[in-house]
Write a protein that holds these residues in place. Structure first.
Motif, PDB file in Angstrom:
ATOM      1  N   GLY A 210       0.790  -1.228   0.000  1.00  0.00           N
ATOM      2  CA  GLY A 210       0.000   0.000   0.000  1.00  0.00           C
ATOM      3  C   GLY A 210       0.817   1.270   0.000  1.00  0.00           C
ATOM      4  N   ALA A 211       2.134   1.153  -0.181  1.00  0.00           N
ATOM      5  CA  ALA A 211       3.015   2.333  -0.111  1.00  0.00           C
ATOM      6  C   ALA A 211       3.151   2.992  -1.484  1.00  0.00           C
ATOM      7  CB  ALA A 211       4.388   1.929   0.421  1.00  0.00           C
ATOM      8  N   TYR A 212       2.025   3.539  -1.978  1.00  0.00           N
ATOM      9  CA  TYR A 212       2.021   4.231  -3.263  1.00  0.00           C
ATOM     10  C   TYR A 212       1.176   5.492  -3.133  1.00  0.00           C
ATOM     11  CZ  TYR A 212      -2.663   2.200  -3.756  1.00  0.00           C
ATOM     12  OH  TYR A 212      -3.970   1.848  -3.550  1.00  0.00           O
ATOM     13  N   SER A 213       1.305   6.386  -4.110  1.00  0.00           N
ATOM     14  CA  SER A 213       0.511   7.615  -4.072  1.00  0.00           C
ATOM     15  C   SER A 213      -0.801   7.461  -4.837  1.00  0.00           C
ATOM     16  CB  SER A 213       1.320   8.785  -4.645  1.00  0.00           C
ATOM     17  OG  SER A 213       1.719   8.522  -5.982  1.00  0.00           O
ATOM     18  N   LYS A 214      -0.718   6.987  -6.100  1.00  0.00           N
ATOM     19  CA  LYS A 214      -1.906   6.802  -6.928  1.00  0.00           C
ATOM     20  C   LYS A 214      -1.691   5.611  -7.856  1.00  0.00           C
ATOM     21  CE  LYS A 214      -3.264  11.702  -7.198  1.00  0.00           C
ATOM     22  NZ  LYS A 214      -3.496  12.852  -8.122  1.00  0.00           N
ATOM     23  N   ILE A 215      -2.800   5.085  -8.346  1.00  0.00           N
ATOM     24  CA  ILE A 215      -2.758   4.080  -9.405  1.00  0.00           C
ATOM     25  C   ILE A 215      -3.530   4.630 -10.597  1.00  0.00           C
ATOM     26  CG2 ILE A 215      -3.490   1.780 -10.132  1.00  0.00           C
ATOM     27  CD1 ILE A 215      -3.192   0.854  -7.251  1.00  0.00           C
ATOM     28  N   PHE A 216      -2.868   4.705 -11.736  1.00  0.00           N
ATOM     29  CA  PHE A 216      -3.511   5.077 -12.991  1.00  0.00           C
ATOM     30  C   PHE A 216      -3.659   3.800 -13.818  1.00  0.00           C
ATOM     31  CE2 PHE A 216      -1.060   8.793 -11.630  1.00  0.00           C
ATOM     32  CZ  PHE A 216      -2.015   9.802 -11.670  1.00  0.00           C
ATOM     33  N   ALA A 217      -4.883   3.322 -13.995  1.00  0.00           N
ATOM     34  CA  ALA A 217      -5.130   2.050 -14.678  1.00  0.00           C
ATOM     35  C   ALA A 217      -5.805   2.326 -16.015  1.00  0.00           C
ATOM     36  CB  ALA A 217      -5.998   1.147 -13.810  1.00  0.00           C
ATOM     37  N   PHE A 218      -5.200   1.826 -17.091  1.00  0.00           N
ATOM     38  CA  PHE A 218      -5.677   2.094 -18.450  1.00  0.00           C
ATOM     39  C   PHE A 218      -6.306   0.826 -19.035  1.00  0.00           C
ATOM     40  CE2 PHE A 218      -2.212   4.912 -17.470  1.00  0.00           C
ATOM     41  CZ  PHE A 218      -2.590   6.141 -18.003  1.00  0.00           C
ATOM     42  N   GLU A 219      -7.561   0.933 -19.490  1.00  0.00           N
ATOM     43  CA  GLU A 219      -8.241  -0.204 -20.106  1.00  0.00           C
ATOM     44  C   GLU A 219      -9.191   0.301 -21.194  1.00  0.00           C
ATOM     45  OE1 GLU A 219      -9.149  -3.218 -21.713  1.00  0.00           O
ATOM     46  OE2 GLU A 219      -7.794  -3.565 -20.022  1.00  0.00           O
ATOM     47  N   PRO A 220      -8.848   0.076 -22.473  1.00  0.00           N
ATOM     48  CA  PRO A 220      -9.686   0.585 -23.565  1.00  0.00           C
ATOM     49  C   PRO A 220     -10.887  -0.271 -23.913  1.00  0.00           C
ATOM     50  CG  PRO A 220      -7.725  -0.457 -24.455  1.00  0.00           C
ATOM     51  CD  PRO A 220      -7.584  -0.499 -22.959  1.00  0.00           C
ATOM     52  N   ASP A 221     -10.844  -1.563 -23.615  1.00  0.00           N
ATOM     53  CA  ASP A 221     -11.918  -2.472 -24.027  1.00  0.00           C
ATOM     54  C   ASP A 221     -13.162  -2.195 -23.185  1.00  0.00           C
ATOM     55  OD1 ASP A 221     -13.644  -4.579 -24.609  1.00  0.00           O
ATOM     56  OD2 ASP A 221     -12.009  -5.999 -24.889  1.00  0.00           O
ATOM     57  N   PRO A 222     -14.276  -1.775 -23.802  1.00  0.00           N
ATOM     58  CA  PRO A 222     -15.486  -1.486 -23.012  1.00  0.00           C
ATOM     59  C   PRO A 222     -15.943  -2.679 -22.174  1.00  0.00           C
ATOM     60  CG  PRO A 222     -15.733  -0.698 -25.273  1.00  0.00           C
ATOM     61  CD  PRO A 222     -14.481  -1.516 -25.238  1.00  0.00           C
ATOM     62  N   LEU A 223     -15.787  -3.896 -22.702  1.00  0.00           N
ATOM     63  CA  LEU A 223     -16.209  -5.082 -21.953  1.00  0.00           C
ATOM     64  C   LEU A 223     -15.339  -5.294 -20.721  1.00  0.00           C
ATOM     65  CD1 LEU A 223     -16.831  -7.516 -24.955  1.00  0.00           C
ATOM     66  CD2 LEU A 223     -18.520  -6.145 -23.709  1.00  0.00           C
ATOM     67  N   SER A 224     -14.031  -5.139 -20.875  1.00  0.00           N
ATOM     68  CA  SER A 224     -13.134  -5.299 -19.728  1.00  0.00           C
ATOM     69  C   SER A 224     -13.300  -4.161 -18.737  1.00  0.00           C
ATOM     70  CB  SER A 224     -11.680  -5.383 -20.217  1.00  0.00           C
ATOM     71  OG  SER A 224     -11.469  -6.553 -20.986  1.00  0.00           O
ATOM     72  N   ALA A 225     -13.522  -2.938 -19.246  1.00  0.00           N
ATOM     73  CA  ALA A 225     -13.728  -1.804 -18.345  1.00  0.00           C
ATOM     74  C   ALA A 225     -14.954  -2.019 -17.465  1.00  0.00           C
ATOM     75  CB  ALA A 225     -13.865  -0.516 -19.154  1.00  0.00           C
ATOM     76  N   ALA A 226     -15.999  -2.637 -18.027  1.00  0.00           N
ATOM     77  CA  ALA A 226     -17.195  -2.940 -17.236  1.00  0.00           C
ATOM     78  C   ALA A 226     -16.872  -3.954 -16.142  1.00  0.00           C
ATOM     79  CB  ALA A 226     -18.302  -3.472 -18.143  1.00  0.00           C
ATOM     80  N   ILE A 227     -16.010  -4.926 -16.454  1.00  0.00           N
ATOM     81  CA  ILE A 227     -15.579  -5.896 -15.433  1.00  0.00           C
ATOM     82  C   ILE A 227     -14.805  -5.181 -14.340  1.00  0.00           C
ATOM     83  CG2 ILE A 227     -14.100  -7.897 -15.012  1.00  0.00           C
ATOM     84  CD1 ILE A 227     -14.794  -8.844 -17.849  1.00  0.00           C
ATOM     85  N   CYS A 228     -13.958  -4.227 -14.736  1.00  0.00           N
ATOM     86  CA  CYS A 228     -13.218  -3.441 -13.742  1.00  0.00           C
ATOM     87  C   CYS A 228     -14.167  -2.724 -12.797  1.00  0.00           C
ATOM     88  CB  CYS A 228     -12.327  -2.413 -14.440  1.00  0.00           C
ATOM     89  SG  CYS A 228     -10.886  -3.096 -15.289  1.00  0.00           S
ATOM     90  N   GLU A 229     -15.183  -2.074 -13.362  1.00  0.00           N
ATOM     91  CA  GLU A 229     -16.147  -1.346 -12.536  1.00  0.00           C
ATOM     92  C   GLU A 229     -16.847  -2.286 -11.558  1.00  0.00           C
ATOM     93  OE1 GLU A 229     -16.330   1.761 -12.415  1.00  0.00           O
ATOM     94  OE2 GLU A 229     -15.969   2.691 -14.364  1.00  0.00           O
ATOM     95  N   LYS A 230     -17.195  -3.479 -12.044  1.00  0.00           N
ATOM     96  CA  LYS A 230     -17.839  -4.457 -11.167  1.00  0.00           C
ATOM     97  C   LYS A 230     -16.895  -4.882 -10.056  1.00  0.00           C
ATOM     98  CE  LYS A 230     -20.502  -8.047  -9.936  1.00  0.00           C
ATOM     99  NZ  LYS A 230     -19.563  -8.773  -9.056  1.00  0.00           N
ATOM    100  N   ASN A 231     -15.640  -5.184 -10.408  1.00  0.00           N
ATOM    101  CA  ASN A 231     -14.674  -5.626  -9.397  1.00  0.00           C
ATOM    102  C   ASN A 231     -14.393  -4.522  -8.387  1.00  0.00           C
ATOM    103  OD1 ASN A 231     -14.496  -8.116 -10.591  1.00  0.00           O
ATOM    104  ND2 ASN A 231     -12.642  -7.669 -11.736  1.00  0.00           N
TER     105      ASN A 231
END
Length: 368
Positions: A210-231
């Motif tokens: 947990g010793a970080y400032s921010k996480i920038f996560a990039f995901e262009p696939d709309p289907l995978s992005a929806a899975i990210c939102e669910k998770n």
């Protein structure tokens, strides 16, 4: 003739300079085999890279399990199926064939895509397996999806005693991209290129405590992005920013092949394929701004080279630890190493290979 000779000498000099920047013997061996694979992706060279894989030890564990599998299937004439049809499933099948282990075939969600079978064996759907559970033994032959498949078997009341082996190299797949914790500057940001389902972002947060400032996560696939939102709704993660865009060397839009899950990818400008959508593309430099970045991971299906150009300002400024997939296209490994050593001459390199096939060679770069 002289121009061709000059080009050859220039190429060999690039190879020599990159080779000298590798930090250990394993990296140098992988470098040599990866170059050979780029030139000749023969079965012999595939076997050479697999022998250097982090998952090779799990093949050794499977070898140790073979006598029990053989004894069990001889005592009880159930059919043995491999649950998983991807590269790991095929590698497990090849190893069992080498050992003389008889098995009926494969099981997979994409069974309909194999009307003629796979490796000379039939492919059945999971529904058929569950309906006839009393007739089958199972080996789970997957990597990242092994937990998911085990859960599906439990949910459908498949007898746990009929699962003879779970090829789940968790200690391998969980540390892919995360090999060198001492080289990550605590308190800095992580850029996760190709976050897919947020798994690597969760692993990163655990890996660094947990010793970080921010996480920038990039995901262009709309289907995978929806899975990210669910998770993310199921498990929150601190200071997490999901950017629904692909990574490149410029800001704009691109045609994107969707629906392939971890194989979805940006298409070439002139490509025409089914199941394509238009997605935004951006750069690491644009998104992170002045935030100090200590770690960049990219596994973006062949777009790594361009995306690293789009992170050039951050890389020169912060000299972050890098974990970059270097296998999607022939020449990727050398081209990426060559670019990075010019960008940050102090970078040193490591290579690790994580699969039982051609895929999943990761290039690490750090100023150590």
């Amino acid at each position: 003739m002289m121009e061709n000779a000059a080009e050859m000498y220039g190429f060999l000099e690039r190879v020599r300079q990159c080779y000298q920047l590798l930090r250990d013997d394993l990296s140098r061996k992988i470098f040599e085999v990866r170059l050979a694979l780029d030139y000749a992706p023969s079965p012999a060279n595939v076997s050479r890279i697999v022998a250097l894989s982090e998952q090779q030890k799990w093949m050794d564990v499977l070898d140790e399990r073979v006598p029990v599998i053989v004894r069990t299937t001889r005592q009880d004439p159930k059919k043995l199926v491999l649950y998983g049809t991807n590269v790991t499933g095929r590698a497990v099948a090849s190893r069992l064939m080498e050992k003389g282990v008889e098995f009926y075939g494969f099981c997979g969600r994409r069974a309909a895509e194999f009307p003629n079978g796979l490796m000379g064996k039939p492919v059945i759907a999971p529904e058929f397996l569950f309906q006839h559970a009393e007739d089958f033994y199972v080996i789970i032959s997957a990597c990242e999806s092994a937990d998911e498949l085990a859960g599906i078997l439990r949910k459908n009341h498949f007898p746990q005693g009929q699962i003879l082996f779970n090829f789940k190299p968790a200690d391998v797949t969980d540390h892919q991209y995360f090999e060198f914790p001492d080289l990550f500057p605590r308190g800095t940001a992580f850029a996760d290129g190709g976050c897919l389902n947020c798994r690597t972002s969760y692993l990163f947060a655990d890996w660094c405590g947990g010793a970080y400032s921010k996480i920038f996560a990039f995901e262009p696939d709309p289907l995978s992005a929806a899975i990210c939102e669910k998770n993310l709704s199921d498990r929150s993660i601190r200071d997490f920013h999901l950017i629904q865009a692909g990574l490149s060397d410029h800001i704009g839009e691109a045609a994107f092949k969707t629906g392939l899950y971890n194989c979805s990818h940006i298409l070439a400008a002139d490509a025409k394929e089914d199941d394509t959508v238009t997605v935004p593309i951006t750069t690491v430099d644009h998104v992170v701004g002045e935030e100090r970045v200590g770690f960049i991971k990219m596994d973006i299906e062949g777009a790594e080279f361009d995306a690293l150009h789009g992170a050039g300002t951050v890389i020169v400024r912060d000299r972050p630890l890098l974990a970059i997939s270097a296998y999607h296209r022939p020449g990727d490994m050398l081209a990426i190493m060559d670019d990075l050593r010019r960008l940050v001459p102090e970078y040193r390199f490591w290579l690790r290979h994580y699969s039982v096939g051609l895929a999943d060679t990761v290039l690490y770069a750090a100023v150590d």
